[in-house]
Scaffold this active site. Sequence first.
Site, PDB file in Angstrom:
ATOM      1  N   HIS A   1     -22.798  47.725 -28.184  1.00 15.64           N
ATOM      2  CA  HIS A   1     -24.019  47.496 -27.398  1.00 15.64           C
ATOM      3  C   HIS A   1     -24.651  48.820 -26.989  1.00 15.64           C
ATOM      4  O   HIS A   1     -24.279  49.409 -25.980  1.00 15.64           O
ATOM      5  CB  HIS A   1     -23.661  46.655 -26.158  1.00 15.64           C
ATOM      6  CG  HIS A   1     -24.845  46.239 -25.347  1.00 15.64           C
ATOM      7  ND1 HIS A   1     -24.830  45.095 -24.583  1.00 15.64           N
ATOM      8  CD2 HIS A   1     -26.069  46.782 -25.159  1.00 15.64           C
ATOM      9  CE1 HIS A   1     -25.993  44.971 -23.957  1.00 15.64           C
ATOM     10  NE2 HIS A   1     -26.758  45.995 -24.291  1.00 15.64           N
TER      11      HIS A   1
ATOM     12  N   ASP B   1     -23.613  49.969 -23.214  1.00 13.78           N
ATOM     13  CA  ASP B   1     -25.003  49.628 -22.880  1.00 13.78           C
ATOM     14  C   ASP B   1     -25.819  50.919 -22.688  1.00 13.78           C
ATOM     15  O   ASP B   1     -26.655  51.025 -21.789  1.00 13.78           O
ATOM     16  CB  ASP B   1     -25.088  48.724 -21.643  1.00 13.78           C
ATOM     17  CG  ASP B   1     -26.428  47.984 -21.563  1.00 13.78           C
ATOM     18  OD1 ASP B   1     -27.263  48.147 -22.477  1.00 13.78           O
ATOM     19  OD2 ASP B   1     -26.637  47.251 -20.573  1.00 13.78           O
TER      20      ASP B   1
HETATM   21 ZN    ZN Z   1     -28.800  43.384 -21.260  1.00 15.26          ZN
HETATM   22 ZN    ZN Z   2     -28.453  46.424 -23.184  1.00 17.48          ZN
END
Ligand code: ZN
Ligand code: ZN
Length: 407
Positions: free
Chosen positions: A48, A293
């Site tokens: 991610h 992320d």
């Molecule tokens: Zn997200």
């Molecule tokens: Zn994300």
Amino acid sequence: MILIKNCKPHDLLLDGAVLRKAGKGAEKAEQTVDAKGLVAVPGLVDMHVHFREPGREDKETIATGAAAAIAGGFTSVAVMANSGRVCDDAVGVVYVQAKSREAGGANVFAVGAVTKGLKGEELAELGKMSDAGAVAFSDDGMAITNSELMRRALEYSKMFRKPILAHCEDTALTKNFVMNEGPVSAKLGLRGYPNAAEAAMAARDCYLAALTGGHVHICHVSAKETVDVVRRAKKQGIRVTAEAAPHHLLLTDQTLVNYESKYKMNPPLRTQADVEALIEGVVDGTIDAIASDHAPHTSEEKEQELAACPNGIIGLETTLGVILSIKGIPFERAIDAMTAAPARILGLKGKGTLEEGADADVTLIDPKASWTVDPAAFKSKGRCTPYEKMKLTGRAAHVFVGGRQCS
Ligand SMILES: [Zn+2]
Ligand SMILES: [Zn+2]
């Protein structure tokens, strides 16, 4: 041919792009790497990340992102679809692959959008993106609030045996949020995002996975209630997997008392009880994977006042050190969550393993290396990290991708 010797668990031979146990034939190696004191693990996989190309190359390009990945020990990453030009068709997928090859850093795999333009109105061409090599589908950054659309996305993606990576957020409950909803947000007078807004959507997605037989993967679990939802769904045999981000495993909403934007992300940092529940979830396998992320923004954007600045921090170059520095997550589980687990979820054959015949993607970790986070030294174009000046233990010493030494 490269021979890696004196490392744990055993010597390795990189025979072109293929991995071999170093037995007979090692004498033919053109290059030898003495890895005394280092631990060899499969090349790390981050399922991610956000690179901003095409469209916002000022924030990150596929090349700078792929270099940041290598610096952090990651040999494969999956890049979300919400770049400046949304990756919602086969052209977008092929573009990412071409730029990845050109960059020559980590392998960059494309995640295709679930809906056209991430608008949440009409399904994108999942089949064509799948044929082109998309490893999963996600509208990450945006929640898919239309349950009927999510149901159909799960039905379609099941036909291609690819997961939907779900950004679970009931946006009716999170409008203009700046941080976690709780005593700290009340004290600071900032708009909050309650745990329930994440957990309720995660529960919906689990039920829709049960209904369709599709595979839903819950992105960046941040709330303890979401851990419970996933644990229960797994017990019921629902095809659900989940990931957590390093910052949610370490930091709490208390960090926001000085209104600093390096602590602003979506989902927001929660409480100590959430952090502990997440660690427990990682340890018992409820949370399969750890993913950064990684979300770069320009300094100008991040330096705005807290309410105005965009969500997101970078993470590729700090994830390994942060995770290895968290007490309570055993080394083997931490590595599994950054190798075999994400490779399995994304169906990346030959990745996430050191088995004979696997891809020659290897990360040599120095588990004792003590280092201080210095954003100026990052390969990423992003500079916004909550870990600046933090002392971490554990770092990637050398990285090999497809039998090539990259660092
Ligand atoms: Zn997200
Ligand atoms: Zn994300």
